[in-house]
Write a protein that holds these residues in place. Structure first.
Motif, PDB file in Angstrom:
ATOM      1  N   ASN A 188       0.934  -1.280  -0.103  1.00  0.00           N
ATOM      2  CA  ASN A 188      -0.153   0.090   0.047  1.00  0.00           C
ATOM      3  C   ASN A 188       0.903   1.097  -0.133  1.00  0.00           C
ATOM      4  OD1 ASN A 188      -1.728   2.027   0.383  1.00  0.00           O
ATOM      5  ND2 ASN A 188      -3.096   0.857   1.879  1.00  0.00           N
ATOM      6  N   TRP A 189       0.920   1.916  -1.244  1.00  0.00           N
ATOM      7  CA  TRP A 189       1.751   3.130  -1.404  1.00  0.00           C
ATOM      8  C   TRP A 189       1.348   4.259  -0.562  1.00  0.00           C
ATOM      9  CZ3 TRP A 189       4.749   3.447  -6.701  1.00  0.00           C
ATOM     10  CH2 TRP A 189       5.171   2.038  -6.914  1.00  0.00           C
ATOM     11  N   SER A 190       0.136   4.083   0.142  1.00  0.00           N
ATOM     12  CA  SER A 190      -0.578   5.459   0.474  1.00  0.00           C
ATOM     13  C   SER A 190      -1.129   5.117   1.667  1.00  0.00           C
ATOM     14  CB  SER A 190      -1.795   5.790  -0.242  1.00  0.00           C
ATOM     15  OG  SER A 190      -1.326   5.762  -1.731  1.00  0.00           O
ATOM     16  N   TYR A 191      -0.602   4.131   2.458  1.00  0.00           N
ATOM     17  CA  TYR A 191      -0.985   3.537   3.914  1.00  0.00           C
ATOM     18  C   TYR A 191      -0.871   4.665   4.949  1.00  0.00           C
ATOM     19  CZ  TYR A 191      -1.876   0.766   7.890  1.00  0.00           C
ATOM     20  OH  TYR A 191      -2.329   0.404   9.296  1.00  0.00           O
ATOM     21  N   SER A 192       0.347   4.958   5.168  1.00  0.00           N
ATOM     22  CA  SER A 192       0.824   6.160   6.203  1.00  0.00           C
ATOM     23  C   SER A 192       1.011   7.402   5.688  1.00  0.00           C
ATOM     24  CB  SER A 192       1.812   5.439   7.272  1.00  0.00           C
ATOM     25  OG  SER A 192       3.167   5.365   6.356  1.00  0.00           O
ATOM     26  N   SER A 193       1.595   7.426   4.267  1.00  0.00           N
ATOM     27  CA  SER A 193       1.943   8.628   3.670  1.00  0.00           C
ATOM     28  C   SER A 193       1.732   8.430   2.289  1.00  0.00           C
ATOM     29  CB  SER A 193       3.307   8.874   3.916  1.00  0.00           C
ATOM     30  OG  SER A 193       3.951  10.042   3.238  1.00  0.00           O
ATOM     31  N   ARG A 194       1.277   9.611   1.471  1.00  0.00           N
ATOM     32  CA  ARG A 194       1.314   9.554   0.141  1.00  0.00           C
ATOM     33  C   ARG A 194       2.708   9.656  -0.692  1.00  0.00           C
ATOM     34  NH1 ARG A 194      -3.419   8.650  -1.888  1.00  0.00           N
ATOM     35  NH2 ARG A 194      -2.642   9.333  -4.043  1.00  0.00           N
ATOM     36  N   ASN A 195       3.847   9.911  -0.064  1.00  0.00           N
ATOM     37  CA  ASN A 195       4.969  10.367  -0.555  1.00  0.00           C
ATOM     38  C   ASN A 195       5.751   8.697  -0.795  1.00  0.00           C
ATOM     39  OD1 ASN A 195       4.680  12.757   0.274  1.00  0.00           O
ATOM     40  ND2 ASN A 195       6.277  12.991   1.747  1.00  0.00           N
ATOM     41  N   VAL A 196       6.032   8.926  -2.178  1.00  0.00           N
ATOM     42  CA  VAL A 196       6.768   7.484  -2.767  1.00  0.00           C
ATOM     43  C   VAL A 196       8.103   7.827  -3.247  1.00  0.00           C
ATOM     44  CG1 VAL A 196       6.740   5.707  -4.331  1.00  0.00           C
ATOM     45  CG2 VAL A 196       4.632   6.484  -3.377  1.00  0.00           C
ATOM     46  N   ARG A 197       9.119   7.430  -2.894  1.00  0.00           N
ATOM     47  CA  ARG A 197      10.555   7.511  -3.397  1.00  0.00           C
ATOM     48  C   ARG A 197      10.912   6.791  -4.792  1.00  0.00           C
ATOM     49  NH1 ARG A 197      16.063   7.305   0.020  1.00  0.00           N
ATOM     50  NH2 ARG A 197      15.859   5.204  -0.354  1.00  0.00           N
ATOM     51  N   VAL A 198      11.235   7.449  -5.664  1.00  0.00           N
ATOM     52  CA  VAL A 198      11.694   6.875  -6.989  1.00  0.00           C
ATOM     53  C   VAL A 198      12.984   6.728  -7.206  1.00  0.00           C
ATOM     54  CG1 VAL A 198      11.385   6.973  -9.587  1.00  0.00           C
ATOM     55  CG2 VAL A 198       9.368   7.736  -7.887  1.00  0.00           C
ATOM     56  N   ALA A 199      13.678   5.702  -7.472  1.00  0.00           N
ATOM     57  CA  ALA A 199      14.987   5.324  -7.683  1.00  0.00           C
ATOM     58  C   ALA A 199      15.420   5.301  -9.275  1.00  0.00           C
ATOM     59  CB  ALA A 199      15.440   4.037  -6.930  1.00  0.00           C
ATOM     60  N   ILE A 200      16.352   6.136  -9.763  1.00  0.00           N
ATOM     61  CA  ILE A 200      16.832   6.116 -11.102  1.00  0.00           C
ATOM     62  C   ILE A 200      18.146   5.838 -11.202  1.00  0.00           C
ATOM     63  CG2 ILE A 200      16.593   7.240 -13.420  1.00  0.00           C
ATOM     64  CD1 ILE A 200      14.358   9.100 -12.050  1.00  0.00           C
ATOM     65  N   PRO A 201      18.679   4.693 -11.662  1.00  0.00           N
ATOM     66  CA  PRO A 201      20.061   4.613 -11.917  1.00  0.00           C
ATOM     67  C   PRO A 201      20.534   5.387 -12.967  1.00  0.00           C
ATOM     68  CG  PRO A 201      18.833   2.631 -12.720  1.00  0.00           C
ATOM     69  CD  PRO A 201      18.135   3.637 -12.105  1.00  0.00           C
ATOM     70  N   VAL A 202      21.697   5.965 -13.224  1.00  0.00           N
ATOM     71  CA  VAL A 202      22.338   6.695 -14.176  1.00  0.00           C
ATOM     72  C   VAL A 202      24.071   6.178 -14.261  1.00  0.00           C
ATOM     73  CG1 VAL A 202      23.184   8.941 -15.075  1.00  0.00           C
ATOM     74  CG2 VAL A 202      20.809   8.402 -14.275  1.00  0.00           C
ATOM     75  N   GLY A 203      24.613   5.893 -15.298  1.00  0.00           N
ATOM     76  CA  GLY A 203      26.045   5.722 -15.423  1.00  0.00           C
ATOM     77  C   GLY A 203      26.704   6.677 -16.263  1.00  0.00           C
ATOM     78  N   VAL A 204      28.004   7.102 -15.937  1.00  0.00           N
ATOM     79  CA  VAL A 204      28.668   8.067 -16.731  1.00  0.00           C
ATOM     80  C   VAL A 204      30.265   7.355 -16.997  1.00  0.00           C
ATOM     81  CG1 VAL A 204      27.285   9.878 -15.928  1.00  0.00           C
ATOM     82  CG2 VAL A 204      29.468   9.290 -14.645  1.00  0.00           C
ATOM     83  N   SER A 205      30.779   8.003 -17.870  1.00  0.00           N
ATOM     84  CA  SER A 205      32.329   7.493 -18.169  1.00  0.00           C
ATOM     85  C   SER A 205      33.157   7.836 -16.844  1.00  0.00           C
ATOM     86  CB  SER A 205      32.875   8.071 -19.701  1.00  0.00           C
ATOM     87  OG  SER A 205      34.142   7.819 -19.627  1.00  0.00           O
ATOM     88  N   TYR A 206      34.197   7.237 -16.894  1.00  0.00           N
ATOM     89  CA  TYR A 206      35.216   7.309 -15.729  1.00  0.00           C
ATOM     90  C   TYR A 206      35.933   8.465 -16.100  1.00  0.00           C
ATOM     91  CZ  TYR A 206      34.849   2.913 -13.420  1.00  0.00           C
ATOM     92  OH  TYR A 206      34.364   1.837 -12.553  1.00  0.00           O
ATOM     93  N   SER A 207      35.923   9.151 -17.337  1.00  0.00           N
ATOM     94  CA  SER A 207      36.627  10.259 -17.611  1.00  0.00           C
ATOM     95  C   SER A 207      35.888  11.585 -17.246  1.00  0.00           C
ATOM     96  CB  SER A 207      37.274  10.407 -19.179  1.00  0.00           C
ATOM     97  OG  SER A 207      35.800  10.162 -19.934  1.00  0.00           O
TER      98      SER A 207
END
Length: 302
Positions: A188-207
């Motif tokens: 239940n994403w809205s049980y105690s709070s309606r706030n939901v955290r979204v995780a987004i992975p991003v990769g960049v070059s070592y340089s």
């Protein structure tokens, strides 16, 4: 003279009506001590119709009063409506039995069969009814909540007598039995709070300049309208991968019922545009092929 004629007409009408009722009462069949005539059937039909109309009117008035009450929230109001419906229907049934003078002991012959049917055929129905009332009482799920049950993700639009209606992002309405929400794990994403955290992975070059990368990611995520300013989004460097330095964007939203994938898409588009403008490379796997030997038929003639 006119009054006498009127009295004769009334008396004649009454006599005709009495004879009609007596005639209808003569057409009957009996099983043991139980007797049912055409007159009884008509009386039952009229009484049932009047009771049905009366119940509908009473339910309409009661639901209007409950929905106008400011002391009850949506969940409490729905629970009160369901309990009131059960009580009104039960009272109407008892009133109908009393008005018709039905001897319930005459139905004792069928009590065993009815009990067996309820025990087997209606077991799930009563189970779902009780489960629906429990869900409303403990408020673990309520209309408007965003839930995940198995592979179903969506917003609860209605908690019915038998099932919970969940509308998914593609517009499909899934009817999930109430009992399933009591026995299966439910997110239940809205049980105690309606706030939901979204995780987004991003990769960049070592340089790449990591400080610049982090600044661009913050700028991209904060420019998204649906991302909350408080709690504020965060950027974490998660790991040194085989081909890239991996970051993870952590952003909060308050309206998961409007979708999560579209938020990810909007943020990633902004990240792509910012990286392209600053010349930051997003690495992707590359393969070099080395040919050790070439077949003779493919060699060019000298």
């Amino acid at each position: 003279m006119a009054q006498g004629q009127a009295e004769k007409i009334v008396e004649g009408t009454v006599d005709s009506t009495v004879r009609l009722f007596e005639g209808l009462d003569q057409f009957a069949f009996a099983v043991g001590n139980f007797r049912l005539s055409v007159l009884d059937a008509l009386i039952f039909l009229v009484a049932a119709t009047l009771l049905y109309i009366g119940v509908r009117i009473v339910l309409y008035v009661v639901k209007k009063l409950i929905r106008r009450s400011k002391r009850l929230d949506a969940t409490q109001g729905l629970l009160t409506e369901k309990i009131a419906t059960i009580i009104i229907i039960a009272l109407a049934f008892l009133l109908g039995v009393d008005l018709l003078g039905i001897d319930l002991s005459a139905l004792a012959v069928f009590s065993g069969a009815v009990g067996l049917a309820v025990g087997f055929g209606l077991q799930k129905t009563f189970g779902n009814l009780i489960a629906g009332l429990i869900l409303l009482m403990d408020r673990s799920v309520k209309p408007g909540d965003v839930i995940v049950v198995g592979d179903t993700f969506g917003e609860i639009s209605k908690i019915g007598t038998r099932a919970v209606s969940v509308i998914t992002r593609d517009g499909k309405e899934h009817l999930i039995p109430n009992e399933l929400l009591m026995t299966e794990p439910v997110e239940n994403w809205s049980y105690s709070s309606r706030n939901v955290r979204v995780a987004i992975p991003v990769g960049v070059s070592y340089s790449s300049d990591m400080d610049q990368v982090e600044a661009l990611l913050i700028e991209a995520v904060t420019s998204c309208d649906r991302v909350l300013k408080n709690p504020k989004p965060n950027i974490w460097m998660s790991e040194f991968g085989d081909n890239s330095v991996n970051f993870e964007i952590k952003a909060w939203i308050r309206d998961p019922e409007h979708g999560v994938g579209n938020v990810r898409s909007e943020i990633l588009k902004k990240v792509w545009k910012a990286f392209k403008e600053e010349g930051i490379e997003i690495p992707f796997p590359q393969r070099d092929v080395y040919i050790k030997t070439v077949p003779d038929r493919l060699k060019s003639p000298e």
